[in-house]
Design an enzyme around this catalytic site. Structure first.
Site, PDB file in Angstrom:
ATOM      1  N   GLU A 186      -9.054   2.765 -40.922  1.00 21.12           N
ATOM      2  CA  GLU A 186      -7.663   3.155 -41.493  1.00 21.12           C
ATOM      3  C   GLU A 186      -7.769   4.613 -41.836  1.00 21.12           C
ATOM      4  O   GLU A 186      -6.760   5.119 -41.826  1.00 21.12           O
ATOM      5  CB  GLU A 186      -7.644   2.207 -42.716  1.00 21.12           C
ATOM      6  CG  GLU A 186      -8.459   2.183 -43.527  1.00 21.12           C
ATOM      7  CD  GLU A 186      -9.674   0.896 -43.490  1.00 21.12           C
ATOM      8  OE1 GLU A 186     -10.416   0.903 -42.164  1.00 21.12           O
ATOM      9  OE2 GLU A 186      -9.822   0.031 -44.114  1.00 21.12           O
ATOM     10  N   CYS A 209     -12.008  -1.759 -47.062  1.00 21.91           N
ATOM     11  CA  CYS A 209     -13.008  -1.930 -48.182  1.00 21.91           C
ATOM     12  C   CYS A 209     -12.949  -1.470 -49.441  1.00 21.91           C
ATOM     13  O   CYS A 209     -11.931  -0.614 -49.866  1.00 21.91           O
ATOM     14  CB  CYS A 209     -14.279  -1.157 -47.457  1.00 21.91           C
ATOM     15  SG  CYS A 209     -14.206   0.655 -47.528  1.00 21.91           S
ATOM     16  N   CYS A 251     -11.998   2.716 -48.904  1.00 20.51           N
ATOM     17  CA  CYS A 251     -10.629   2.977 -48.090  1.00 20.51           C
ATOM     18  C   CYS A 251      -9.419   2.148 -49.147  1.00 20.51           C
ATOM     19  O   CYS A 251      -8.514   2.719 -49.261  1.00 20.51           O
ATOM     20  CB  CYS A 251     -10.654   1.985 -46.807  1.00 20.51           C
ATOM     21  SG  CYS A 251     -11.561   2.716 -45.501  1.00 20.51           S
ATOM     22  N   HIS A 276     -14.165   5.524 -41.119  1.00 18.36           N
ATOM     23  CA  HIS A 276     -13.553   4.164 -41.480  1.00 18.36           C
ATOM     24  C   HIS A 276     -11.992   3.882 -40.730  1.00 18.36           C
ATOM     25  O   HIS A 276     -11.345   4.968 -40.599  1.00 18.36           O
ATOM     26  CB  HIS A 276     -13.292   3.641 -42.564  1.00 18.36           C
ATOM     27  CG  HIS A 276     -14.661   3.158 -43.454  1.00 18.36           C
ATOM     28  ND1 HIS A 276     -14.767   2.228 -44.354  1.00 18.36           N
ATOM     29  CD2 HIS A 276     -15.749   3.979 -43.439  1.00 18.36           C
ATOM     30  CE1 HIS A 276     -16.023   2.361 -44.687  1.00 18.36           C
ATOM     31  NE2 HIS A 276     -16.813   3.350 -44.097  1.00 18.36           N
TER      32      HIS A 276
HETATM   33 ZN   LIG Z   1     -13.402   1.200 -45.293  1.00 18.82          ZN
END
Ligand SMILES: [Zn+2]
Length: 461
Positions: free
Chosen positions: A130, A188, A253, A128
C-alpha cells in the site's frame, strides 16, 4: 495568538486563532469553508451505501480491476507473480463503475535493511504494497501536472487530466474524481491487531489487547509484524545508530494511512503544486473489521486533532470489503516488490531489502526521481499559495534562485501548510496517549537533485 473564534454550523464547530479578532474570524471561516467544500464534493451515490461504507458493487469492481491488472502485467513473469499482499489505486469519475481506471498495482511486505539506506534518495525505504501504491499515485500526479507544464497556458483546464488548475495558483484533483485504495488484506499495525475470527460487533470490547488499541506501531527491520512505539527508546533514529546495527524502524501501514487521512496522499513536495489529495475509499480484499479499521484510519485521533490549516482536514475514507476469495497465505513472503503504474510499460521489480531494482539501479519511485520531477515542474507551473504563520492569509511561495542547490529536506520545508498539518497529526497522537511518531535519520533527506537536467520524457515515463 490572542484571539479564538468558534463558528458553529449545524452541530459542527470550527475554530480559528489569530493575533486580532479579524484574523481569528478569517481563520475560522476558512476552516469551515474547507470542510463544507469537501462535503459539497461528496459522491452522489454515497447515500446508497450504509454510512461510512462504499457502495458494494463499486467495491467489488475495484477489487476485480486491481486483480485483473496484476495478472495482466505479470502474465509473462511467473517468478515475480508470487505475492503475499497486493494493493492498487483506482480512480473513478463521479464514482461510476464504467470509467474506473487502475492507476497503480503493487505487491510487497518488506522494508529496506538499515545498511542499504541511501544518503542520495536512491533507495526505497518501505516496499509494503500500500505504501508503494501511494508512491505510484504520486508518480501519476506528477505526470498529470506535466500535461499542464507542456501547455502554452497552464491555467486552462485539460479535459483528459485528473487535476485542474485552481484560481490564484496551484492545482487540485478534479472535484468529479475519486481515489480508491485497494489492499488484499488489512494494513499492518492497528488495523490488523485483532484475531480474524473475532466477532464483528464492536462493543463491549473485552479483548485482552484492548488497551493497546490505537497505539502507533512500527514495522521491524527484516521481519514481519509490528510493535508498539512505546517499546522503542527513541522517536528520532540516528544514522550512525542504524549503521552500527540498531534496528531500523518504519511506521506501520495503518499509521501511514492515518497520516494520509490528515496530510493527504500527495506528500510534502507535491503540496507546493497541489491541494491535498485524500482517499475516497479503502477497499480490502479480506480481514475488514470496520470498527478496527475506522479507528486505525481516523477514529483514534478525531477527538484530539485541532487547528488544521486549510485546506487540510481530517478526511474519513469510506470502507468496504470487496468480494474476493483472498485467503490467509501462511507461506513465506517474497522479499521483492512489484510496482506498476499507468505511466509505465513494464512493472519494476524492486528488491525490498536494498530498496533498488534487482539490477542495482534506483527505482523510478525513489525520492531522487520524484525530486527531479518536482524541480522540473515548479519552474514551469503556478505554485499553490501557502498559509503563512501570521494568519494574514495564503502567500504565493517564491523559489530560491539556486534551486539546483536546494536540499530535498529544504524543498519539503517550502510547504509550511503541509508541515503544519503533519505536526498537528503528531500532536494528536501524543495527546491521545498513543505514542510518538518515529522519524527516520535526518541524514536521509540531505541531498541535492542530481538528475535535474534529465530528459523529461525519461523523467516522467
Ligand atoms: Zn504494511
Amino acid at each position: 495568538m490572542r484571539f479564538k473564534v468558534v463558528c458553529t454550523i449545524k452541530d459542527q464547530k470550527f475554530e480559528g486563532y489569530g493575533s486580532s479578532k479579524k484574523l481569528a474570524k478569517l481563520a475560522a471561516a476558512r476552516a469551515a469553508l474547507a470542510v463544507l467544500e469537501q462535503a459539497g464534493a461528496a459522491p452522489p451515490s454515497a447515500g446508497l451505501a450504509p454510512a461510512g461504507m462504499l457502495q458494494q458493487t463499486l467495491a467489488d469492481h475495484i477489487g476485480k480491476l486491481v486483480n485483473e491488472k496484476f495478472n495482466e502485467v505479470m502474465q509473462h513473469d511467473l517468478v515475480h507473480s508470487k505475492r503475499k499482499v497486493l494493493a492498487g489505486i483506482v480512480i473513478t469519475t463521479h464514482n461510476r463503475i464504467e470509467d474506473a481506471r487502475v492507476i497503480a498495482v503493487t505487491t510487497g511486505t518488506k522494508c529496506v535493511s538499515g545498511e542499504h539506506m541511501s544518503v542520495t534518495g536512491r533507495a526505497l525505504n518501505d516496499c509494503h504494497a500500500e505504501v508503494a501504491a501511494r508512491r505510484c499515485l504520486q508518480r501519476h500526479l506528477y505526470a498529470q501536472l506535466l500535461m499542464y507544464a507542456n501547455q502554452p497556458d497552464p491555467s486552462v483546464p485539460l479535459e483528459q487530466s485528473d487535476v485542474e488548475p485552481v484560481a490564484g495558483g496551484g492545482f487540485q484533483l478534479k472535484r468529479s474524481r475519486q481515489v480508491h485504495l485497494y489492499v488484499s488484506t488489512a494494513p499492518c499495525g492497528d488495523g490488523r491487531i485483532f484475531s480474524p475470527h473475532e466477532h464483528h460487533h464492536a462493543e463491549p470490547d473485552k479483548h485482552p489487547n484492548r488497551l493497546a488499541r490505537g497505539q502507533l506501531r512500527t514495522k521491524i527491520e527484516s521481519g514481519e509484524g509490528t510493535i508498539p512505539v512505546k517499546n522503542c527508546n527513541n522517536s528520532l533514529q540516528t544514522w550512525d545508530g542504524v549503521m552500527q546495527g540498531e534496528r531500523l524502524l518504519t511506521m506501520s501501514c495503518s499509521d501511514k494511512a492515518a497520516r494520509w487521512s490528515v496530510a493527504g496522499l500527495q506528500g510534502a513536495l507535491l503540496s507546493l503544486l497541489l491541494r491535498p489529495v485524500y482517499l475516497t475509499s479503502l477497499v480490502l480484499g479480506s480481514l475488514l473489521h470496520p470498527h478496527h479499521m475506522y479507528r486505525a484510519l481516523c477514529g483514534r485521533i478525531e477527538a484530539y486533532i485541532s487547528s488544521l490549516p486549510p485546506p487540510f482536514l481530517l478526511h474519513r475514507p469510506l470502507l468496504s470489503r470487496a468480494a474476493s476469495a483472498e485467503a490467509r497465505t501462511p507461506a513465506r513472503a517474497p522479499s521483492f516488490s512489484v510496482c506498476w503504474c499507468s505511466t509505465m510499460q513494464a512493472p519494476e521489480i524492486i528488491n525490498a531489502t536494498t530498496g533498488k531494482l534487482e539490477s542495482g539501479q534506483p527505482s523510478m519511485l525513489c525520492k531522487q526521481s520524484m525530486f527531479a520531477r518536482w524541480q522540473y515542474l515548479v519552474r514551469r507551473l503556478p505554485l499553490l499559495p501557502q498559509e503563512s504563520e501570521d494568519a494574514t492569509g495564503p502567500v504565493t511561495p517564491r523559489l530560491p534562485d539556486n534551486i539546483e542547490q536546494l536540499l530535498y529536506n529544504e524543498a519539503k520545508q517550502m510547504c509550511p501548510t503541509y508541515q503544519l498539518a503533519k505536526r498537528r497529526l503528531f500532536e494528536a497522537f501524543s495527546k491521545a496517549g498513543l505514542g510518538s511518531w518515529v522519524r527516520r535519520p535526518l541524514e536521509q533527506d540531505q541531498f541535492v537533485c542530481e538528475i535535474s537536467g534529465a530528459d523529461p520524457h525519461l523523467l516522467f515515463a
